[in-house]
Motif scaffolding. Structure first.
Motif, PDB file in Angstrom:
ATOM      1  N   LEU A  99      26.264  49.937  31.048  1.00 31.79           N
ATOM      2  CA  LEU A  99      26.062  48.487  31.136  1.00 31.79           C
ATOM      3  C   LEU A  99      24.587  48.160  31.201  1.00 31.79           C
ATOM      4  O   LEU A  99      23.825  48.862  31.875  1.00 31.79           O
ATOM      5  N   VAL A 100      24.206  47.074  30.532  1.00 30.52           N
ATOM      6  CA  VAL A 100      22.803  46.645  30.619  1.00 30.52           C
ATOM      7  C   VAL A 100      22.759  45.169  30.991  1.00 30.52           C
ATOM      8  O   VAL A 100      23.556  44.368  30.506  1.00 30.52           O
ATOM      9  N   LEU A 101      21.822  44.846  31.884  1.00 31.69           N
ATOM     10  CA  LEU A 101      21.614  43.450  32.283  1.00 31.69           C
ATOM     11  C   LEU A 101      20.141  43.290  32.667  1.00 31.69           C
ATOM     12  O   LEU A 101      19.602  44.092  33.446  1.00 31.69           O
ATOM     13  N   ALA A 102      19.517  42.249  32.118  1.00 37.78           N
ATOM     14  CA  ALA A 102      18.094  42.038  32.400  1.00 37.78           C
ATOM     15  C   ALA A 102      17.883  41.545  33.830  1.00 37.78           C
ATOM     16  O   ALA A 102      18.639  40.702  34.323  1.00 37.78           O
ATOM     17  N   THR A 103      16.843  42.082  34.481  1.00 37.54           N
ATOM     18  CA  THR A 103      16.594  41.693  35.880  1.00 37.54           C
ATOM     19  C   THR A 103      15.219  41.064  36.094  1.00 37.54           C
ATOM     20  O   THR A 103      14.967  40.475  37.142  1.00 37.54           O
ATOM     21  N   SER A 104      14.306  41.166  35.144  1.00 39.91           N
ATOM     22  CA  SER A 104      12.924  40.710  35.393  1.00 39.91           C
ATOM     23  C   SER A 104      12.849  39.187  35.391  1.00 39.91           C
ATOM     24  O   SER A 104      13.682  38.513  34.756  1.00 39.91           O
ATOM     25  N   PRO A 105      11.830  38.629  36.067  1.00 31.71           N
ATOM     26  CA  PRO A 105      11.706  37.162  36.076  1.00 31.71           C
ATOM     27  C   PRO A 105      11.553  36.582  34.677  1.00 31.71           C
ATOM     28  O   PRO A 105      12.121  35.534  34.372  1.00 31.71           O
ATOM     29  N   ILE A 106      10.821  37.279  33.800  1.00 33.76           N
ATOM     30  CA  ILE A 106      10.625  36.750  32.437  1.00 33.76           C
ATOM     31  C   ILE A 106      11.970  36.665  31.714  1.00 33.76           C
ATOM     32  O   ILE A 106      12.302  35.650  31.098  1.00 33.76           O
ATOM     33  N   HIS A 107      12.745  37.735  31.805  1.00 33.41           N
ATOM     34  CA  HIS A 107      14.054  37.726  31.126  1.00 33.41           C
ATOM     35  C   HIS A 107      15.026  36.753  31.803  1.00 33.41           C
ATOM     36  O   HIS A 107      15.805  36.094  31.127  1.00 33.41           O
TER      37      HIS A 107
END
Ligand code: KIV
Ligand code: ZN
Length: 386
Positions: A99-107
């Motif tokens: 599974l992939v999920l973006a965590t950074s503030p930009i994303h």
């Protein structure tokens, strides 16, 4: 006993994202069979929801392989997770949902338009669903290296509690530096209370040429799975070149003490050639480990050293990587010793007193051409002996 570094190969998924590298199901299966012969622990064979071809590739690789784990990529949404589950099911217990999920503030802000709490909830929901379907679930926090470390730690703790046993920390945009990435992995190892229940993995991109260095720094900080591709192919500037990581761990036990990969290093050159042929992505001659020049010595000083003892200029044994016996290319940089050795091998014995003149002719030839080939050398020797 040595601790195992798991090698996760994503040549067939992230490698294929390299523009122009798209492969057919048959080509992917050919590579997967060789990856298994190489001894990789995990083969990520595609992103099943994106096309029928990718679904078929993951499913066929799951059917045909016997020992490597087989994995497919999914976003944290139900239809992706169900597609991966179905595609990897022929592999039985060897199947993995990634599974992939973006965590950074930009994303979070520009791509997802979601708050920290919403991302956390999506991650837990996705992992819980996948864990109910498949024995092995991996979670990747996309753009982890640009995520606030405290939030990243919170996500890692939550997904481990929800049932993931592998947590991947990608440097998605190739932004981090080795010391910084070492600090991030160390931070997670000491600030996530349940971290020992999961393997920490890393996945680095090569935008600033740091992917291998960052992966090695992460291993030293406690990461035990490294993701990458053969020949380093992949999105933009590519991924961590797995052959380089493997040979670094293998060649520097002082830096990686007590650690080993399960890679059969003698299969590396063959694997590199198959990937280049199937993907259409040629390997640069100067590429470390598997490039045509990786064990080719040009200068006279180096050739002389190699002829006396290979360890003068070689830090790895080319045969251990799968190279056949190497020859020294003769060029204008070559010295007398190398020329004499090649003449002997070709069966010519130039009298000692004629050698200075022969060597002068050799240098003149070298000034005109990139290489002095065996045929040229033989012609020159024949005319001198005539
Ligand atoms: O680069 C990245 O973040 C990825 C993830 C899917 C692991 O490829
Ligand atoms: Zn990637």
């Amino acid at each position: 006993m040595k601790k195992h570094i798991h090698i996760f190969d994503t040549t067939l998924r992230d490698g294929e994202q390299c523009p122009g590298a798209a492969m057919t199901v048959e080509q992917k299966v050919r590579i997967a069979m060789q990856l298994e012969a190489l001894g990789v622990d995990v083969i990520e064979a595609g992103f099943p929801v994106i096309s029928d071809g990718d679904f078929q590739a993951v499913r066929t690789v799951a059917e045909r392989t016997e020992s490597s784990r087989v994995c497919g990529l999914a976003r944290c949404v139900e239809k992706d997770i169900l597609a991966v589950h179905e595609a990897v099911s022929p592999a039985g217990d060897r199947g993995r949902i990634h599974l992939v999920l973006a965590t950074s503030p930009i994303h979070r802000q520009y791509k997802m338009n979601k708050s920290r709490a919403e991302i956390l909830a999506m991650a837990v929901k996705g992992v819980s669903l996948a864990a109910g379907l498949c024995r092995e679930v991996q979670f990747s926090a996309e753009d982890a290296s640009r995520t606030e470390p405290d939030f990243l730690a919170e996500v890692v703790e939550a997904v481990i509690d929800a049932g993931t046993s592998i947590v991947n920390i990608p440097d998605t945009v190739g932004y981090t530096m080795p010391d910084e990435f070492h600090r991030l992995i160390s931070y997670l190892k000491s600030n996530v209370p349940n971290v020992d229940r999961a393997v920490i993995s890393v996945h680095c991109h090569d935008d600033m040429g740091m992917a291998v260095a960052n992966s090695l720094a992460a291993i030293r900080a406690g990461a035990r799975q490294v993701e990458g591709t053969i020949n380093g192919i992949g999105e933009r500037a590519g991924n961590t070149a797995l052959e380089e990581v493997v040979m670094a761990v293998h060649s520097r036990p002082d830096f990686f003490s007590g650690l080993e990969t399960g890679i059969r290093t003698r299969e590396l050159v063959k694997t590199s050639r198959i990937v280049a042929e199937m993907s259409g992505m040629a390997v640069p001659r100067s590429k470390a480990v598997v490039g045509a020049n990786a064990f080719s010595h040009g200068s006279g000083i180096h050739q002389d050293g190699i002829l006396k003892n290979r360890s003068t200029y070689e830090i790895m044994d080319p045969e251990e990587i799968g190279w056949g016996p190497t020859e020294l290319p003769l060029t204008k940089h070559s010295g007398r010793h190398a020329v004499k050795m090649r003449l002997d091998a070709l069966g010519f014995s130039i009298p000692e007193e004629d050698m200075p003149r022969f060597f002068e002719l050799f240098k003149q030839r070298g000034d005109r051409c990139k290489f002095v080939y065996d045929d040229d050398l033989s012609d020159m020797a024949r005319s001198m002996l005539a």
